[in-house]
Scaffold this motif. Structure first.
Motif, PDB file in Angstrom:
ATOM      1  N   UNK A 144     -20.200 -40.244 -10.308  1.00  0.00           N
ATOM      2  CA  UNK A 144     -19.412 -41.164  -9.477  1.00  0.00           C
ATOM      3  C   UNK A 144     -17.923 -40.985  -9.735  1.00  0.00           C
ATOM      4  N   UNK A 145     -17.550 -40.798 -11.005  1.00  0.00           N
ATOM      5  CA  UNK A 145     -16.139 -40.582 -11.322  1.00  0.00           C
ATOM      6  C   UNK A 145     -15.646 -39.258 -10.753  1.00  0.00           C
ATOM      7  N   UNK A 146     -16.418 -38.205 -10.931  1.00  0.00           N
ATOM      8  CA  UNK A 146     -15.993 -36.890 -10.450  1.00  0.00           C
ATOM      9  C   UNK A 146     -15.814 -36.889  -8.934  1.00  0.00           C
ATOM     10  N   UNK A 147     -16.716 -37.560  -8.238  1.00  0.00           N
ATOM     11  CA  UNK A 147     -16.601 -37.632  -6.782  1.00  0.00           C
ATOM     12  C   UNK A 147     -15.326 -38.352  -6.363  1.00  0.00           C
ATOM     13  N   UNK A 148     -15.007 -39.450  -7.062  1.00  0.00           N
ATOM     14  CA  UNK A 148     -13.800 -40.213  -6.711  1.00  0.00           C
ATOM     15  C   UNK A 148     -12.533 -39.473  -7.149  1.00  0.00           C
ATOM     16  N   UNK A 149     -12.596 -38.837  -8.313  1.00  0.00           N
ATOM     17  CA  UNK A 149     -11.425 -38.133  -8.832  1.00  0.00           C
ATOM     18  C   UNK A 149     -11.037 -36.961  -7.937  1.00  0.00           C
ATOM     19  N   UNK A 150     -12.027 -36.287  -7.367  1.00  0.00           N
ATOM     20  CA  UNK A 150     -11.752 -35.140  -6.498  1.00  0.00           C
ATOM     21  C   UNK A 150     -10.969 -35.535  -5.244  1.00  0.00           C
ATOM     22  N   UNK A 151     -11.085 -36.816  -4.851  1.00  0.00           N
ATOM     23  CA  UNK A 151     -10.342 -37.285  -3.680  1.00  0.00           C
ATOM     24  C   UNK A 151      -8.866 -37.514  -4.002  1.00  0.00           C
ATOM     25  N   UNK A 152      -8.534 -37.627  -5.297  1.00  0.00           N
ATOM     26  CA  UNK A 152      -7.151 -37.920  -5.711  1.00  0.00           C
ATOM     27  C   UNK A 152      -6.679 -36.882  -6.722  1.00  0.00           C
ATOM     28  N   UNK A 153      -7.042 -35.643  -6.505  1.00  0.00           N
ATOM     29  CA  UNK A 153      -6.793 -34.607  -7.496  1.00  0.00           C
ATOM     30  C   UNK A 153      -5.304 -34.384  -7.734  1.00  0.00           C
ATOM     31  N   UNK A 154      -4.470 -34.667  -6.723  1.00  0.00           N
ATOM     32  CA  UNK A 154      -3.030 -34.432  -6.856  1.00  0.00           C
ATOM     33  C   UNK A 154      -2.264 -35.699  -7.248  1.00  0.00           C
ATOM     34  N   UNK A 155      -2.970 -36.722  -7.630  1.00  0.00           N
ATOM     35  CA  UNK A 155      -2.321 -37.965  -8.015  1.00  0.00           C
ATOM     36  C   UNK A 155      -2.459 -38.193  -9.513  1.00  0.00           C
ATOM     37  N   UNK A 156      -1.644 -39.088 -10.023  1.00  0.00           N
ATOM     38  CA  UNK A 156      -1.715 -39.431 -11.434  1.00  0.00           C
ATOM     39  C   UNK A 156      -2.711 -40.571 -11.635  1.00  0.00           C
ATOM     40  N   UNK A 157      -3.520 -40.443 -12.661  1.00  0.00           N
ATOM     41  CA  UNK A 157      -4.545 -41.439 -12.952  1.00  0.00           C
ATOM     42  C   UNK A 157      -4.002 -42.489 -13.917  1.00  0.00           C
ATOM     43  N   UNK A 158      -4.250 -43.758 -13.587  1.00  0.00           N
ATOM     44  CA  UNK A 158      -3.931 -44.860 -14.487  1.00  0.00           C
ATOM     45  C   UNK A 158      -5.237 -45.423 -15.025  1.00  0.00           C
ATOM     46  N   UNK A 159      -5.381 -45.434 -16.343  1.00  0.00           N
ATOM     47  CA  UNK A 159      -6.577 -45.973 -16.991  1.00  0.00           C
ATOM     48  C   UNK A 159      -6.142 -47.176 -17.816  1.00  0.00           C
ATOM     49  N   UNK A 160      -6.551 -48.373 -17.400  1.00  0.00           N
ATOM     50  CA  UNK A 160      -6.130 -49.607 -18.069  1.00  0.00           C
ATOM     51  C   UNK A 160      -7.283 -50.225 -18.853  1.00  0.00           C
ATOM     52  N   UNK A 161      -6.991 -50.594 -20.096  1.00  0.00           N
ATOM     53  CA  UNK A 161      -7.997 -51.213 -20.952  1.00  0.00           C
ATOM     54  C   UNK A 161      -8.166 -52.698 -20.613  1.00  0.00           C
ATOM     55  N   UNK A 162      -9.400 -53.182 -20.759  1.00  0.00           N
ATOM     56  CA  UNK A 162      -9.667 -54.609 -20.561  1.00  0.00           C
ATOM     57  C   UNK A 162      -9.588 -55.373 -21.871  1.00  0.00           C
TER      58      UNK A 162
END
Length: 633
Positions: free
Chosen positions: A59-77
């Motif tokens: 599921x992550x790989x599928x979503x990440x491939x749609x935004x391959x040229x963008x910067x990822x923000x990973x926020x902790x809960x």
């Protein structure tokens, strides 16, 4: 009949295995990631990075491939600062167990974290005792630019930085890659937010675990035109006094304009004004200003703030016009449109209320809800219906049903899965199906249910939910409650509202028109909804099939079955409309098609239930009569 194995208490690691989370060699670690509103579990070793673990999830790989040229923000809960953003090479061992990571994407402004560099093996394989983590505010002291990507600074208040023991602060920030080059070319230091202490970037990170910092440029605090400490206080006090005088003058001028048409006060010498004149003047003032006096004063304050703010002139004009229009509307004594708006919104919020007694009752019933598991794969939800029989949907176990009608795959019911650390109870099923109907042809009775029998000798300790079924037609409207395991995760409950039969087509049309990405047309939904189904708008999707559905009186009315599912552009699960099969139609079919021994147990159970109700009836009448008498008084 072979002897039933004793009930087995499953520990935390066992439930993860049951739910289909295989673990690689090494110390096991589990966290969740959330994209939009959908959560996914990830199992990894503590020596992996967050990106390594995420890349093992489809599921992550599928979503990440749609935004391959963008910067990822990973926020902790969790952590010292919930919401802090970590980099993709953040070690999994620094995450708390079952912590949720929120993942979003922003435009890439040259930040190297977007295209993650390969991390050295020595860093990836270090144990948790070798790491330190600290937090830095994305907007530095004295307005210096901290982050390379300005959009990251707007989206996130803090970033979480990890470092190895012995590493310097400067080295950790440079390796992180998200910080502006300006902070390395100027003499900077970190100011502890909670302590009166500063740290140069050349210091090691060993004693700075979990600290919160502001970035501070040293040369700015030594600039000659900034006054010293005593002078600063005098300067600030003088500035505040000047602003107060200006505001006081502004208010006085506005008050004078406001009172132009009001009766003037008598001269100082004239103390003999009678009470009638005073009362008349007071009434005239009230008629003139009314409630608008206070409203106008509020507008004066806002206008003064606008005049003395640093907002652009065009924006000031827009805000001033909007404020004026709003206050004019509020001053109207009989603003029917505004009143109607508040009435409608208040009415909607009332529907979301739930009595505490209902919640207590549903909490008791929820003990009977379980996850249906085959080998190491979770299939769906079920619940104890009566005796040792668990009810679920036929499509949950359809793939495990042999041609002879027997169950395959070591099917089990997992009870008490309410959080990741739950000690669950795992009970096996017999191979023979007690009753089963998966009929999609309305002429032969449209149904989707399976009745499974637990392979145990002792009595089951959970409530038998058939005791809370009333042999009456299902409700056509009102609120309902669904208790289940959406996505086969921890147990949850949802409150929603029945969509009446006559309103189904309108609800379908509304959803399709409001969601252009929806692949359905009304003709692909409307004909497949039938009389023995109850429709509603729910967020219980995959894994929740087989969940019990209760009405507003906590009576069992159906089994949550499905909907018209699709995914939006972001990969989020959506549904046009959801439905359950009524308990009335399921019970009728069980009595017609179940094995003879199952029918006998069911009829005996219902006979006992009727006897209990008959015995309680006189007492209930007495209570009712007392209640009526008290109401009359």
């Amino acid at each position: 009949m072979s002897e039933a194995p004793p009930p087995k208490k499953m520990k935390q690691t066992d439930i993860r295995t049951l739910l289909g989370h295989p673990h690689p060699e090494g110390e096991i670690h589990v966290f969740q990631f959330r994209i939009g509103y959908k959560k996914h579990k990830v199992a990894c070793t503590t020596s992996q990075t967050v990106l390594d673990a995420l890349n093992e999830n489809d599921a992550f790989k599928s979503h990440h491939n749609k935004h391959i040229n963008k910067e990822m923000i990973i926020q902790r809960a969790k952590g010292k600062v919930p919401g802090a953003a970590v980099k993709t090479d953040f070690p999994c061992c620094l995450l708390e167990n079952d912590e949720i990571l929120d993942i979003n994407f922003i435009s890439n402004k040259g930040n190297i974290s977007a295209n993650q560099k390969v991390v050295e093996p020595s860093v990836k394989l270090s144990p948790i005792s070798k790491y330190k983590a600290f937090y830095i505010r994305t907007r530095g002291k004295k307005m210096i630019r901290v982050m390379k990507n300005n959009e990251l600074a707007l989206k996130v208040d803090y970033v979480c930085v990890y470092a190895l023991k012995g590493e310097t602060l400067k080295s950790a920030l440079q390796r992180d890659g998200r910080f502006s080059d300006e902070i390395f070319s100027s003499p900077c230091e970190l100011m502890d937010i909670f302590k009166d202490a500063s740290y140069e970037l050349s210091l090691p990170v060993d004693s700075l675990s979990e600290h919160l910092f502001n970035l501070y440029v040293q040369w700015q605090k030594q600039t000659s035109f900034i006054p010293q400490s005593s002078a600063v206080n005098k300067y600030e006090k003088a500035n505040l006094y000047a602003q107060w005088q200006k505001r006081k003058s502004f208010l006085s001028q506005s008050s004078a304009e406001e009172d132009e048409e009001a009766p003037a006060d008598p001269p100082t010498g004239e103390r003999h004004i009678n009470e009638k004149q005073k009362k008349k003047r007071k009434e005239m003032r009230k008629t003139k200003k009314g409630t608008g006096s206070l409203t106008k004063r509020r507008m004066i304050d806002i206008t003064w703030n606008l005049e003395n703010s640093s907002i652009l002139p065009l924006t000031k004009e827009i805000l001033r016009a909007q404020c004026k229009h709003l206050f004019e509307k509020l001053k109207e004594p009989n603003n029917s449109e505004l009143k109607k708006l508040f009435e409608v919104e208040y009415g909607k919020s009332m529907k979301n209320f739930c009595e505490v007694s209902i919640m207590k009752e549903l909490t008791k019933f929820s003990d009977s809800v379980c996850v249906i598991v085959s080998n190491i794969s979770a299939k769906g939800t079920g619940f104890l219906l009566f005796d040792k029989f668990v009810l679920t949907n036929a499509h949950v176990v359809k793939d495990l049903r042999s041609q002879e009608g027997k169950l395959l795959g070591n099917l089990q019911a997992v009870f008490n899965y309410e959080h990741v650390k739950s000690e669950v109870e795992c009970l096996p099923f017999k191979e023979d199906l007690a009753a089963y109907c998966y009929e999609k042809d309305d002429e032969n009775g449209l149904l989707d249910y399976a009745l499974l029998e637990l392979n145990i000798d002792e009595d089951v300790k959970y409530p038998e939910l058939l005791s809370y079924y009333k042999q009456t037609p299902p409700p056509r409207s009102g609120g309902i409650y669904i208790v289940g395991h959406p996505n086969c995760e921890t147990k949850k409950m949802e409150n929603c509202f029945i969509i009446e039969t006559e309103n189904r087509l309108q609800a379908i049309n509304n959803h399709i028109s409001e969601n252009p990405i929806c692949p359905y047309v009304p003709s692909r939904c409307w004909p497949y909804l039938h009389e023995n189904q109850i429709t509603y708008d729910s967020c219980f999707f995959h894994g929740s099939s087989g969940s019990p559905v209760f009405d507003e009186q906590c009576s069992l009315i159906g089994v949550h079955t499905g909907g018209f599912h699709y995914e939006d552009n972001s990969g989020e699960s959506r549904s046009v409309i959801e439905f359950c099969y009524s308990m009335q139609s399921i019970r009728k079919n069980i009595l017609e098609t179940a094995r003879p021994d199952v029918k006998k147990v069911l009829q005996e159970f219902e006979r006992k239930k009727v006897n209990i109700c008959v015995k309680q009836e006189p007492q209930q009448e007495d209570v009712s009569m007392e209640s009526d008498e008290s109401n009359e008084s």
